[in-house]
Design an enzyme around this catalytic site. Sequence first.
Site, PDB file in Angstrom:
ATOM      1  N   TYR A  71      13.410 -17.759 -17.707  1.00 52.08           N
ATOM      2  CA  TYR A  71      12.556 -17.113 -17.095  1.00 52.08           C
ATOM      3  C   TYR A  71      11.045 -16.822 -17.903  1.00 52.08           C
ATOM      4  CZ  TYR A  71      16.243 -16.663 -14.130  1.00 52.08           C
ATOM      5  OH  TYR A  71      17.220 -16.793 -13.093  1.00 52.08           O
ATOM      6  N   ARG A 108      17.839 -10.149 -25.113  1.00 53.71           N
ATOM      7  CA  ARG A 108      18.645 -11.355 -24.742  1.00 53.71           C
ATOM      8  C   ARG A 108      17.934 -12.540 -24.908  1.00 53.71           C
ATOM      9  NH1 ARG A 108      21.469 -12.540 -18.822  1.00 53.71           N
ATOM     10  NH2 ARG A 108      23.498 -12.469 -19.331  1.00 53.71           N
TER      11      ARG A 108
HETATM   12  C1  8OZ Z   1      21.724 -15.775 -11.104  1.00 50.66           C
HETATM   13  C2  8OZ Z   1      21.093 -15.822 -10.014  1.00 50.66           C
HETATM   14  C3  8OZ Z   1      19.696 -15.192 -10.211  1.00 50.66           C
HETATM   15  C4  8OZ Z   1      19.188 -14.630 -11.062  1.00 50.66           C
HETATM   16  C5  8OZ Z   1      19.548 -14.780 -15.027  1.00 50.66           C
HETATM   17  C6  8OZ Z   1      18.587 -13.046 -13.504  1.00 50.66           C
HETATM   18  O1  8OZ Z   1      20.127 -16.003 -14.998  1.00 50.66           O
HETATM   19  C7  8OZ Z   1      19.581 -14.214 -13.694  1.00 50.66           C
HETATM   20  C8  8OZ Z   1      19.948 -14.689 -12.358  1.00 50.66           C
HETATM   21  C9  8OZ Z   1      21.173 -15.531 -12.442  1.00 50.66           C
HETATM   22  O2  8OZ Z   1      19.442 -14.258 -15.914  1.00 50.66           O
END
Ligand code: 8OZ
Length: 363
Positions: A179, A226
Site C-alpha cells: 500500500y 507494520r
Molecule cells: C486483504 C484484502 C483487502 C485488504 C492488507 C489491508 O493486506 C489488507 C487487505 C488484505 O493489509
Amino acid sequence: MASLFDAVTLDDLKLANRMVMAPLTRSRAGAGNVPTDLMATYYTQRASAGLIITEATQVCPEGQGYLATPGIHSADQVAGWKKVNEQVHAAGGKTCLQLWHVGRISHSFFQPNGAAPVAPSAIQPAMKAYTDKGFEDCPMPRALETAEVQALVQVYKKAAQHAKEAGFDLVEVHGANGYLIDQFLRDKTNQRTDVYGGSIENRARFLMEVVRAVLEVYPAHRVGCRISPVSQFNDIDDSNPAALFGYVAQELGRLKLGYLHIIEGQTGGSRDADQRVDFAGLRAAFKQAGGRLTMVNNGYTKEMAESALSSGGADLVAFGVPFLANPDLVERFRQGHALNTPDQSTFYGGGEKGYTDYPRAAA
Ligand code: 8OZ
C-alpha cells in the site's frame, strides 16, 4: 521465559496476554464507510485477545481501494469507532487502529470525482480492484507532487487525532503489503527523483514523517508499525530488502515505538521461500535501537508462537484467520481445545454469517 498467556506492559498500558488479533479486512462497514454495531459485536467477542488491531482503516477518501472498508476521516466514522471501543473496553480488551492508505491499489470507482489513484510514481500495478462492475484492472496512478506528499503526512496526523477521539488505545501505521507507504519504501514502485525517492533514506522518508506526525498525537509506546519486507502481495518488491528494512527497523527503534509488527514471507502465503531477510535480525535491530516490543505474523500455530516467544526473541504473536474463526481463541489455546474451521466464502462482505456466528468452545 514468556508464555503466550503472560501479560506484557508498555508503560501505562497492560496487555493481558501476548496473543494479538491481527488486522483483518472484512468489508462490512456501513454507508459512508462507518463502523457498525455488528462490527462492535464482532470485536467485542474477541476482547480476550491481549490486543485487537482493528481492520485496515483509510485515513482519507483517496485511501480506499476495497468495498465497505471503514474510514477514520469523518465524524460519523469516529462515532462508529467510539462505540466499538466502548464495548471492547467494557469487555476488558485493548484496541489499536490501523492507519491505512492504499495508494495505487485502488480504482477511479473509489476516488473522489473519479480521479486516478495516487502513488509515489506513475507505475501501474498488475492488480485488479473489485468495483460495481466486478473485478477491473487497477488503472495507471498519478504520481504525487512533493507538496502533496507533505500534505498527506498531516492527513495521517489528523487520522491519529480522530483515533484518539474514538478511544483507541494505540495506533498502527500500515507500512506493509504494497500500500501507499510500502510503495514509497520499495524501489519497484518508487522511482521519484525528489527527497522521497532514490536512496533508502529518501524512500523511508515518508514513513518516518508519518510516524513522527503520529507521535505528536500518541506517545511512542502506543504507536506500532507494520512492515512486510519480502512480501510481493500487491505487485511490489525491492532490490535490497535486507538493507531497506534493516534501516527502517533501526529508525523506528530510535523513535522508541511500542512495537514493530513484521509479516514474515509472503502475506498469507509461504513463510520460507524467500530468504533475503533475516527476521530475527530485524527484531534485534529494532530493539537495539530503542524499540519496545516485536510482533511476529504469518501462519503461526500455537506451537510456533510458543517457540517464537521462548527462543525467537519475539514478544507478541499476531493471529489472523484463527481469531476470525474463533472468538475465544485465547481460551481454546489455553485449554487445548480444537479450533473452528474458517469459511473462506464469508471472509469479505456480507453480514453475521461467518462473522459473529462462530461458536465458542463448549465449556
Ligand atoms: C486483504 C484484502 C483487502 C485488504 C492488507 C489491508 O493486506 C489488507 C487487505 C488484505 O493489509
